[in-house]
Design an enzyme around this catalytic site. Sequence first.
Site, PDB file in Angstrom:
ATOM      1  N   CYS A 190      33.658 -21.371   7.778  1.00 28.87           N
ATOM      2  CA  CYS A 190      33.830 -19.914   7.839  1.00 28.87           C
ATOM      3  C   CYS A 190      33.496 -19.462   9.258  1.00 28.87           C
ATOM      4  O   CYS A 190      32.833 -20.178   9.999  1.00 28.87           O
ATOM      5  CB  CYS A 190      32.902 -19.216   6.849  1.00 28.87           C
ATOM      6  N   GLU A 229      32.099  -8.367   4.598  1.00 34.63           N
ATOM      7  CA  GLU A 229      33.250  -8.872   5.329  1.00 34.63           C
ATOM      8  C   GLU A 229      34.587  -8.626   4.637  1.00 34.63           C
ATOM      9  O   GLU A 229      34.697  -8.737   3.417  1.00 34.63           O
ATOM     10  CB  GLU A 229      33.106 -10.386   5.542  1.00 34.63           C
TER      11      GLU A 229
END
Length: 182
Positions: free
Chosen positions: A67, A116
């Site tokens: 990520c 996010e």
Amino acid sequence: MQTEHVILLNAQGVPTGTLEKYAAHTADTRLHLAFSSWLFNAKGQLLVTRRALSKKAWPGVWTNSVCGHPQLGESNEDAVIRRCRYELGVEITPPESIYPDFRYRATDPNGIVENEVCPVFAARTTSALQINDDEVMDYQWCDLADVLHGIDATPWAFSPWMVMQAANSEARKLLSAFAQHN
């Protein structure tokens, strides 16, 4: 590696500025752009990684492969490639979109918040791993079905974003199809 930033977003997902990555992640993290990737080998096995204990959020937690945060002027796909090289020392096929509208907010036990807009990608590795110990403390190649069963049975053992991504039926279907396509 140069200092990374996050691209801050408004509630509609429109960029509003940047903030240094470590300064951005606090108990009151502002919405920002990220990405999440699931990497598979030629056998169709998923690379599951365990986050290094030095990580600010969710240290030592098992998660999907890589990520990160795209930088200004960088596409999500290029950001996936960059972070795969940095964290895993690995080359990959062009990333394919799996869950483009994934968005989440989660709080780590130490109080750090992730907030996010985080498109999810899948790719295949095309070289051997060269793990960066500052990012990854352990890894395992696993059958996707076994990982999904593990997430369903013990979600607390995995990162919240991985659990939420795996809970989406369309993403699960696309990941399964990607794993089977050798």
